[in-house]
Design a protein around this motif. Structure first.
Motif, mmCIF file in Angstrom:
data_model
loop_
_atom_site.group_PDB
_atom_site.id
_atom_site.type_symbol
_atom_site.label_atom_id
_atom_site.label_comp_id
_atom_site.label_asym_id
_atom_site.label_seq_id
_atom_site.Cartn_x
_atom_site.Cartn_y
_atom_site.Cartn_z
ATOM 1 N N ARG A 62 0.832 -1.196 0.000
ATOM 2 C CA ARG A 62 0.000 0.000 0.000
ATOM 3 C C ARG A 62 0.871 1.252 0.000
ATOM 4 O O ARG A 62 0.368 2.352 0.059
ATOM 5 N N GLN A 63 2.162 1.087 -0.085
ATOM 6 C CA GLN A 63 3.080 2.214 -0.067
ATOM 7 C C GLN A 63 3.366 2.667 -1.494
ATOM 8 O O GLN A 63 3.593 1.842 -2.379
ATOM 9 N N PRO A 67 8.104 -1.812 -4.334
ATOM 10 C CA PRO A 67 8.258 -2.762 -5.444
ATOM 11 C C PRO A 67 6.988 -3.593 -5.623
ATOM 12 O O PRO A 67 6.297 -3.898 -4.649
ATOM 13 N N GLN A 68 6.702 -3.938 -6.877
ATOM 14 C CA GLN A 68 5.525 -4.757 -7.169
ATOM 15 C C GLN A 68 5.728 -6.152 -6.579
ATOM 16 O O GLN A 68 6.837 -6.680 -6.578
ATOM 17 N N SER A 73 0.526 -2.617 -6.431
ATOM 18 C CA SER A 73 0.383 -1.767 -5.257
ATOM 19 C C SER A 73 -1.042 -1.235 -5.234
ATOM 20 O O SER A 73 -1.611 -0.893 -6.272
ATOM 21 N N LEU A 74 -1.604 -1.140 -4.063
ATOM 22 C CA LEU A 74 -2.973 -0.644 -3.928
ATOM 23 C C LEU A 74 -3.005 0.803 -3.450
ATOM 24 O O LEU A 74 -4.058 1.315 -3.081
ATOM 25 N N PHE A 88 2.895 -2.975 -13.652
ATOM 26 C CA PHE A 88 2.354 -4.281 -13.279
ATOM 27 C C PHE A 88 1.678 -4.896 -14.494
ATOM 28 O O PHE A 88 0.966 -4.225 -15.236
ATOM 29 N N ALA A 89 1.880 -6.185 -14.694
ATOM 30 C CA ALA A 89 1.287 -6.907 -15.827
ATOM 31 C C ALA A 89 -0.083 -7.459 -15.418
ATOM 32 O O ALA A 89 -0.186 -8.561 -14.897
#
Length: 142
Positions: A62-63, A67-68, A73-74, A88-89
């Motif tokens: 959530r930061q 890194p993915q 990441s939310l 992100f894929a």
């Protein structure tokens, strides 16, 4: 000596196997004197958003700038178009869904992700409404 141990163990087993003369009283079934809507609101207050997010943190952060992981990441999720975060894929299904994340779409998605977006890679559901509500509120804060 050995015979005494065997005899003692036999007597102990026989005593444990006996039945008491009166069975213990059976407790009455609990009753619910609050409306279901009030009960779920009360339950939501018992779990924090951070606690609800703990199970998500195995795949998501959530930061900002983190890194993915296995999932994106939310950070800043609410108000964002599904499948649009760079780096992100996403599955083609989520990218093509046209969803813009808000409380209602998150609630539906988290209830059954593959039902809302067949072909999504997110397969973990959050069936508990109180946990889902706490999680959505947590993701809605900056």
């Amino acid at each position: 000596m050995r015979h005494l141990l065997i005899l003692g163990a036999s007597l102990l087993l026989a005593a444990c196997g006996g039945q008491s003369p009166t069975p213990p009283p059976v407790a009455a079934a609990p009753t619910m004197d609050v409306a279901p809507a009030v009960a779920s609101t009360t339950a939501a207050a018992t779990i924090s958003g951070e606690q609800a997010f703990a199970m998500c943190s195995a795949c998501h952060s959530r930061q900002a700038g983190a890194p993915q992981r296995m999932g994106p990441s939310l950070q800043g999720l609410v108000g964002r178009k599904a499948g649009s975060s760079t780096g992100f894929a996403y599955s083609p299904a989520l990218q093509a869904s046209g969803i813009v994340w808000d409380a209602k779409t998150l609630d539906t998605y988290l209830t059954a992700p593959t039902r809302m977006v067949p072909g999504t890679r997110m397969v973990i559901a959050v069936p508990d409404p109180a946990r889902r509500q706490a999680l959505i509120e947590y993701l809605s804060t900056p």
